[in-house]
Design an enzyme around this catalytic site. Structure first.
Site, mmCIF file in Angstrom:
data_model
loop_
_atom_site.group_PDB
_atom_site.id
_atom_site.type_symbol
_atom_site.label_atom_id
_atom_site.label_comp_id
_atom_site.label_asym_id
_atom_site.label_seq_id
_atom_site.Cartn_x
_atom_site.Cartn_y
_atom_site.Cartn_z
ATOM 1 N N LYS A 1 1.600 -5.343 -9.889
ATOM 2 C CA LYS A 1 1.848 -4.203 -8.973
ATOM 3 C C LYS A 1 3.098 -4.451 -8.134
ATOM 4 C CE LYS A 1 -1.332 -3.711 -5.726
ATOM 5 N NZ LYS A 1 -1.228 -3.865 -4.287
ATOM 6 N N GLU B 1 5.119 -9.384 3.600
ATOM 7 C CA GLU B 1 5.174 -8.287 2.612
ATOM 8 C C GLU B 1 4.676 -6.975 3.218
ATOM 9 O OE1 GLU B 1 4.838 -8.898 -1.420
ATOM 10 O OE2 GLU B 1 5.173 -11.059 -1.346
ATOM 11 N N HIS C 1 5.985 -6.712 -2.728
ATOM 12 C CA HIS C 1 6.384 -5.573 -1.883
ATOM 13 C C HIS C 1 7.726 -5.827 -1.254
ATOM 14 C CE1 HIS C 1 2.105 -5.846 -2.157
ATOM 15 N NE2 HIS C 1 2.050 -4.539 -2.014
HETATM 16 O O1 LIG Z 1 0.053 -2.793 -2.669
HETATM 17 C C1 LIG Z 1 -0.360 -1.777 -2.173
HETATM 18 C C2 LIG Z 1 0.367 -0.534 -2.322
HETATM 19 C C3 LIG Z 1 0.670 0.082 -0.989
HETATM 20 O O2 LIG Z 1 1.615 -0.699 -0.325
HETATM 21 C C4 LIG Z 1 1.283 1.492 -1.209
HETATM 22 O O3 LIG Z 1 2.490 1.624 -1.036
HETATM 23 O O4 LIG Z 1 0.544 2.409 -1.549
HETATM 24 C C5 LIG Z 1 -0.604 0.210 -0.172
HETATM 25 C C6 LIG Z 1 -1.318 -1.117 -0.007
HETATM 26 O O5 LIG Z 1 -2.539 -0.924 0.697
HETATM 27 C C7 LIG Z 1 -1.583 -1.754 -1.341
HETATM 28 O O6 LIG Z 1 -2.093 -3.052 -1.164
#
Ligand SMILES: O=C1C[C@@](O)(C(=O)O)C[C@@H](O)[C@@H]1O
Length: 260
Positions: A171, A87, A144
């Site tokens: 998220k 991810e 992600h």
């Molecule tokens: O999940 C996320 C969001 C993220 O990927 C971003 O795009 O800001 C940054 C990562 O550190 C965090 O764990």
């Protein structure tokens, strides 16, 4: 309608999106230095991206960092994240080690939130989410896509799948290739908040997506990641600029509310 979550003095899921600063140091010393800087810069919460830590597989070393972070951060909530290479993160790790590390952290009682990538091995992850919650931490279910952005409908269904994990916050990050992709993640988030009470967090990465990092108040994203040192994903703003942009948008939103 979103039901906000309270973590220490921080309310997630209402008002201005909360700024989370990632710590990406490889050693205890660097991580602690970054935490001091984040605290000075008035981060609302801090994410320890432990996939960068060179001693992640040593439980005692992790507890040691956690204790130091808790001391530095005081009332600022701490999110613990292992971002796997699948991810977009920095480590390839077995499911067993991933679960063991996260449980070790939750048992240490210093982290307030733990990130769990719920879209792979979803049955096992569901059990992990419940186990972590039993230890008293809140869980952020995450997903992600560092390559593309699926359609709005697919993204909405992904949010629905993520909700089944039982996590407290959902998220999703995607990689856009045009404004229609940026609109898709914003609209999927806006649609999900009509049917789900959990706070949502979403972003389109890269420069095309950076609008999503400042406009979460309008489409339903409750946390935005901003930098003090290194970025942890493409498109993040430095914390100072981010704070001004969030505040400016919030003022406009308030003006509109007064007019209605
Ligand atoms: O999940 C996320 C969001 C993220 O990927 C971003 O795009 O800001 C940054 C990562 O550190 C965090 O764990």
């Amino acid at each position: 309608m979103t039901k906000p979550i309270q973590i220490k003095n921080l309310t997630i899921g209402a008002g201005i999106p909360k700024i989370c600063v990632p710590l990406t140091g490889t050693t205890r010393e660097k991580i602690c230095q970054e935490a001091e800087d984040a605290k000075k810069a008035a981060a609302d919460l801090v994410e320890w991206r432990a996939d960068f830590f060179e001693e992640l597989m040593n439980p005692e070393a992790c507890q040691n960092v956690l204790e130091a972070l808790a001391e530095i951060l005081g009332e600022t909530p701490l999110l613990f994240t292992i971002r796997t290479s699948e991810e977009g993160g920095n480590i390839t790790i077995s499911l067993e080690d991933y679960a063991a590390c996260n449980i070790n952290i939750a048992k240490g009682k210093k982290a307030d939130l733990v990130d769990v990538e719920v879209m792979s091995n979803s049955e096992e992850k569901k059990k992990l989410v419940a186990e972590l919650q039993k230890e008293g931490v809140k869980v952020i279910a995450s997903s992600h896509d560092f390559h593309k952005t699926d359609s709005q409908e697919v993204l909405l269904n992904r949010f629905r799948e993520m909700e089944k994990s039982g996590a407290d916050i959902l998220k999703m990050a995607v990689m856009p290739h045009g404004f229609e992709d940026v609109a898709a993640i914003m609209e999927a988030t806006n649609a999900m908040r009509q049917e789900c009470e959990k706070p949502l967090v979403s972003m389109a990465m890269g420069s095309i997506g950076s609008i999503t990092r400042i406009s979460g108040e309008n489409f339903g994203s409750g946390i935005t990641f901003g930098t003090v040192g290194a970025a942890s994903a493409p498109g993040q703003f430095p914390i100072g600029e981010l704070r001004s942009l969030l505040d400016a948008l919030h003022e406009k939103n308030e003006e509109d509310e007064l007019k209605q």
